[in-house]
Design an enzyme around this catalytic site. Structure first.
Site, PDB file in Angstrom:
ATOM      1  N   HIS A 158      -0.937 -10.138  14.022  1.00  0.00           N
ATOM      2  CA  HIS A 158      -0.249  -9.036  14.709  1.00  0.00           C
ATOM      3  C   HIS A 158      -1.192  -8.211  15.578  1.00  0.00           C
ATOM      4  CE1 HIS A 158       3.714  -9.266  12.613  1.00  0.00           C
ATOM      5  NE2 HIS A 158       2.985 -10.074  11.859  1.00  0.00           N
ATOM      6  N   ASP A 367      -4.422  -2.858  21.502  1.00  0.00           N
ATOM      7  CA  ASP A 367      -3.282  -2.984  20.594  1.00  0.00           C
ATOM      8  C   ASP A 367      -2.730  -4.400  20.704  1.00  0.00           C
ATOM      9  OD1 ASP A 367      -1.283  -2.196  18.844  1.00  0.00           O
ATOM     10  OD2 ASP A 367      -0.814  -0.362  19.940  1.00  0.00           O
TER      11      ASP A 367
HETATM   12  C1  G6P Z   1      -0.679  -2.648  11.879  1.00  0.00           C
HETATM   13  C2  G6P Z   1      -1.036  -3.947  11.176  1.00  0.00           C
HETATM   14  C3  G6P Z   1      -0.145  -4.162   9.968  1.00  0.00           C
HETATM   15  C4  G6P Z   1      -0.139  -2.928   9.081  1.00  0.00           C
HETATM   16  C5  G6P Z   1       0.223  -1.691   9.877  1.00  0.00           C
HETATM   17  C6  G6P Z   1       0.165  -0.411   9.042  1.00  0.00           C
HETATM   18  O1  G6P Z   1       0.559  -2.744  12.489  1.00  0.00           O
HETATM   19  O2  G6P Z   1      -0.941  -5.033  12.075  1.00  0.00           O
HETATM   20  O3  G6P Z   1      -0.579  -5.278   9.227  1.00  0.00           O
HETATM   21  O4  G6P Z   1       0.753  -3.098   8.007  1.00  0.00           O
HETATM   22  O5  G6P Z   1      -0.681  -1.554  10.952  1.00  0.00           O
HETATM   23  O6  G6P Z   1      -1.076  -0.275   8.407  1.00  0.00           O
HETATM   24  P1  G6P Z   1      -1.224  -0.256   6.831  1.00  0.00           P
HETATM   25  O7  G6P Z   1      -2.694  -0.350   6.588  1.00  0.00           O
HETATM   26  O8  G6P Z   1      -0.631   1.049   6.418  1.00  0.00           O
HETATM   27  O9  G6P Z   1      -0.464  -1.412   6.272  1.00  0.00           O
END
Ligand code: G6P
Length: 461
Positions: A158, A367
């Site tokens: 992602h 991003d």
């Molecule tokens: C990004 C990453 C995700 C992640 C999200 C939130 O979008 O690609 O994998 O889940 O951030 O971050 P966190 O550490 O709270 O999961």
């Protein structure tokens, strides 16, 4: 169609689903994909325990079955705060200056990938398509193979894949990427990240790479790598945008800004989002156009994220200082130019805010995609749409060239873009929006899921 087994670190467990901005794009997108396709979603519960037990908790809500495990405090420290978010995340966002390499982080990362493989293995049935997500789980495919999983296994990243010259600064980089060759299909958000990955495989691993088909062959194994730009769940966003909550949120914002133009930013509080740089750009705008101090208000919604990681604590302090400085210098007794909100909001409320805001600033320094840009477009009034100012360095910029594109490092460019947005005639706003909404509506989450899983099921292996 085969059942889907989706595996990611973050699972949008029902109790956390209310807050949209804080959980990032992955959880929302996978939630939508699974609701439509059925299947199981496996990942970390988000809870810490003293010792890892491997106990799986199964929940069924809104048509999605989630299976989660708790992690030991040490695992969370070394795998999540450590290797995932202090090593890979900064490196993959080109922030080599923030990247920390600790041997313990690497060990924790390997251990948790083993835990994931061991725990999810019994849930996988012979015809399932297995789909692993994001940088927390790069080696999971190989760990599943070593446990006898013969299913097709796909992986989607992602976030960006960094250029080879940066990536090779990661100790044992080759060992890590070799494990990824155990997947059958690897997806990236954009061609740019895909090309970096192919370049690495060719130059550093000596793999045979066919750039047209994305076929990579090394040591008798073949894997395909392709770009699949992620989209939003358009129908769901439109539903939420039509709710009473959304209307109320829009009203609330409009009533509180009255005759001033509302400009909005919605980001996890992360250094990759370019928030201090954005504030500098706004400050430059006020310097260059003091007549607008009274008629423009910037609202920054920034729910805190990864709060145990030092670089996140620092960015928070930095942002608080900057916001405080500009507000101190520019406020009047009856006016504050920047509103800074650390709370998360539901998708419905965000849709209301998007609709009320005449300008959105989405200016990350780097991003993978950025779904806020797409949600903002979806929530606009077609007859009087707002203007999206978008960083050239967000994956979304490649799909959304009709936005006002900016270099987020340049305060002058940001200032100029804000002026351009404020002065933009309705006709031009409509023209740009008409083109943008087509992409947002058509390249949606359903198409993304179908494209990826369709290829995973049918590619020659
Ligand atoms: C990004 C990453 C995700 C992640 C999200 C939130 O979008 O690609 O994998 O889940 O951030 O971050 P966190 O550490 O709270 O999961």
């Amino acid at each position: 169609m085969s059942r889907l087994v989706v595996i990611s670190n973050r699972v949008a467990v029902p109790k956390a689903r209310g807050v949209a901005g804080a959980q990032g794009g992955l959880a929302g997108a996978l939630n939508s994909a699974l609701k439509r396709n059925g299947g199981i979603w496996f990942g970390w519960s988000g809870d810490e325990v003293a010792e890892f037990t491997g106990e799986i908790s199964i929940q069924r809500a809104e048509g999605v079955t989630t299976a989660t495990i708790d992690l030991a405090a040490q695992d969370v420290e070394e795998y999540y705060n450590g290797y995932a978010n202090s090593t890979l995340w900064p490196l993959f966002h080109y922030r080599i200056d923030l990247t920390e390499y600790e041997r313990e982080f690497g060990r924790g990362y390997e251990r948790v990938n083993e835990h994931f493989a061991e725990s999810v293995r019994p849930l996988i049935e012979p015809d399932d398509l297995v789909w692993v997500h994001d940088y927390h789980l790069l080696p999971l495919g190989e760990r599943l193979r070593s446990r006898g999983v013969k299913n097709r296994i796909g992986f989607f990243l992602h976030i960006p894949w960094p250029p080879t010259r940066l990536f090779v600064s990661l100790p044992y980089h080759d060992r890590l990427v070799r494990t990824m060759l155990e997947y059958d299909l690897i997806g990236f958000q954009t061609r740019e990240w895909l090309e970096s990955f192919l370049h690495y495989c060719q130059k550093e691993l000596g793999a045979d790479v066919d750039e047209d088909t994305g076929r990579i062959t090394l040591g008798g194994r073949t894997v395909h790598a392709r770009a699949y730009p992620i989209g939003i769940d358009y129908d769901h966003v439109m539903d939420q945008a039509g709710t009473g909550d959304a209307r109320q949120a829009a009203q609330r914002l409009l009533a509180s800004t009255r005759h001033r133009t509302a400009m909005l930013g919605v980001d996890r509080l992360d250094y990759s989002k370019g928030l201090p740089e954005r504030i500098d750009g706004i400050s430059r705008f006020f310097d260059q156009h003091p007549q607008h101090v009274r008629d423009l208000v910037y609202i920054q919604i920034a729910p805190p994220s990864r709060e145990d990681v030092e670089s996140y604590q620092k960015i928070r302090t930095q942002l608080e200082q900057k916001t405080g400085q500009i507000n101190g210098a520019r406020s009047e007794v009856d006016l504050v130019p920047i509103r800074y909100v650390n709370k998360g909001h539901s998708l419905a409320e965000l849709c209301g805010f998007y609709r009320a805001a005449k300008i959105a600033l989405v200016t990350p320094l780097r991003d993978g995609m950025n779904l806020v840009a797409k949600e903002y477009i979806a929530a606009q009034d077609p007859e009087d749409p707002g203007v999206l100012i978008l960083s050239r360095f967000a994956g979304a910029a490649l799909q959304m060239p009709e936005a006002v594109l900016v270099n987020p490092h340049s305060p002058d460019e940001l200032s100029h873009a804000i002026k351009q947005a404020l002065d933009m005639p309705r006709e031009e706003r409509k023209e740009r929006w008409d083109a943008l909404i087509k992409t947002v509506r058509d390249d949606n989450i359903q198409r993304w899921t179908e494209n990826f899983t369709g290829d995973l099921a049918s590619l020659p292996i």
